[in-house]
Design a protein around this motif. Structure first.
Motif, mmCIF file in Angstrom:
data_model
loop_
_atom_site.group_PDB
_atom_site.id
_atom_site.type_symbol
_atom_site.label_atom_id
_atom_site.label_comp_id
_atom_site.label_asym_id
_atom_site.label_seq_id
_atom_site.Cartn_x
_atom_site.Cartn_y
_atom_site.Cartn_z
ATOM 1 N N SER A 193 37.205 43.589 42.351
ATOM 2 C CA SER A 193 36.350 44.218 41.350
ATOM 3 C C SER A 193 36.211 43.330 40.126
ATOM 4 O O SER A 193 37.085 42.527 39.819
ATOM 5 N N THR A 194 35.093 43.496 39.430
ATOM 6 C CA THR A 194 34.851 42.736 38.214
ATOM 7 C C THR A 194 34.565 43.687 37.058
ATOM 8 O O THR A 194 34.148 44.821 37.260
ATOM 9 N N ARG B 173 38.061 39.462 36.527
ATOM 10 C CA ARG B 173 38.456 40.222 37.713
ATOM 11 C C ARG B 173 39.493 41.239 37.276
ATOM 12 O O ARG B 173 40.389 40.918 36.495
ATOM 13 N N GLU C 87 32.620 47.097 38.049
ATOM 14 C CA GLU C 87 32.029 47.184 39.375
ATOM 15 C C GLU C 87 33.145 47.059 40.415
ATOM 16 O O GLU C 87 33.789 46.021 40.523
ATOM 17 N N HIS C 88 33.354 48.145 41.151
ATOM 18 C CA HIS C 88 34.431 48.192 42.137
ATOM 19 C C HIS C 88 33.952 47.618 43.472
ATOM 20 O O HIS C 88 32.904 47.997 43.974
ATOM 21 N N LYS C 89 34.719 46.695 44.025
ATOM 22 C CA LYS C 89 34.438 46.113 45.339
ATOM 23 C C LYS C 89 35.756 45.917 46.075
ATOM 24 O O LYS C 89 36.772 45.641 45.461
ATOM 25 N N GLU C 90 35.685 46.075 47.380
ATOM 26 C CA GLU C 90 36.829 45.740 48.220
ATOM 27 C C GLU C 90 36.332 44.822 49.311
ATOM 28 O O GLU C 90 35.183 44.906 49.727
ATOM 29 N N GLY C 91 37.183 43.964 49.785
ATOM 30 C CA GLY C 91 36.806 43.047 50.844
ATOM 31 C C GLY C 91 37.971 42.777 51.767
ATOM 32 O O GLY C 91 39.106 43.145 51.492
ATOM 33 N N GLU D 48 41.226 44.035 46.631
ATOM 34 C CA GLU D 48 40.286 44.458 45.607
ATOM 35 C C GLU D 48 39.742 43.244 44.875
ATOM 36 O O GLU D 48 40.505 42.387 44.428
ATOM 37 N N LYS E 9 42.786 45.069 53.221
ATOM 38 C CA LYS E 9 41.816 45.135 52.124
ATOM 39 C C LYS E 9 42.389 44.512 50.857
ATOM 40 O O LYS E 9 43.562 44.641 50.568
#
Length: 119
Positions: free
Chosen positions: A91-92, A106, A51-55, A89, A87
């Motif tokens: 992601s998990t 992660r 699951e790709h996420k950026e914050g 990353e 930004k």
């Protein structure tokens, strides 16, 4: 990439702690896991769900803006906020092992691609 070091979110028996090192083996799907200094186990990874996420870190942006504002005035304020709030990353991945256990870690997109090629 023949090895990688990842943060453990949820471990499985034999793979516990905060960090785990993964090493590629000659057998496709078989991965050597090292958690801690001496504990090493080999497990077969049968699937990877990613699951790709950026914050952005609001706290780091605020600190960067304050430091930039103090050092370089209004332009430094903007530059410091931009640099501090870059930004990152987060992601998990869930690695399903042949035993049915699931290890959550992660992982960056580059690490995911490398691990996926090991299978």
């Amino acid at each position: 990439m023949r090895s990688m070091k990842l943060d453990i979110i949820k471990g499985v028996p034999g793979i516990q702690g905060k960090k785990v090192s993964l090493f590629k083996t000659k057998t496709p799907g078989l991965v050597k896991f090292q958690a801690g200094l001496t504990l090493t186990v080999q497990k077969t990874v049968t699937n990877i769900a990613w699951e790709h996420k950026e914050g952005r870190s609001a706290g780091k942006a605020a600190v960067g803006a304050a430091a930039g504002g103090i050092l370089a005035g209004p332009l430094g304020l903007l530059a410091g906020a931009a640099i501090g709030g870059k930004k990152n990353e987060i992601s998990t991945a869930i690695l399903t092992l042949d035993s049915g256990e699931q290890l959550m870690v992660r992982m960056t997109a580059k690490e995911y691609e490398a691990l996926h090629s090991w299978l």
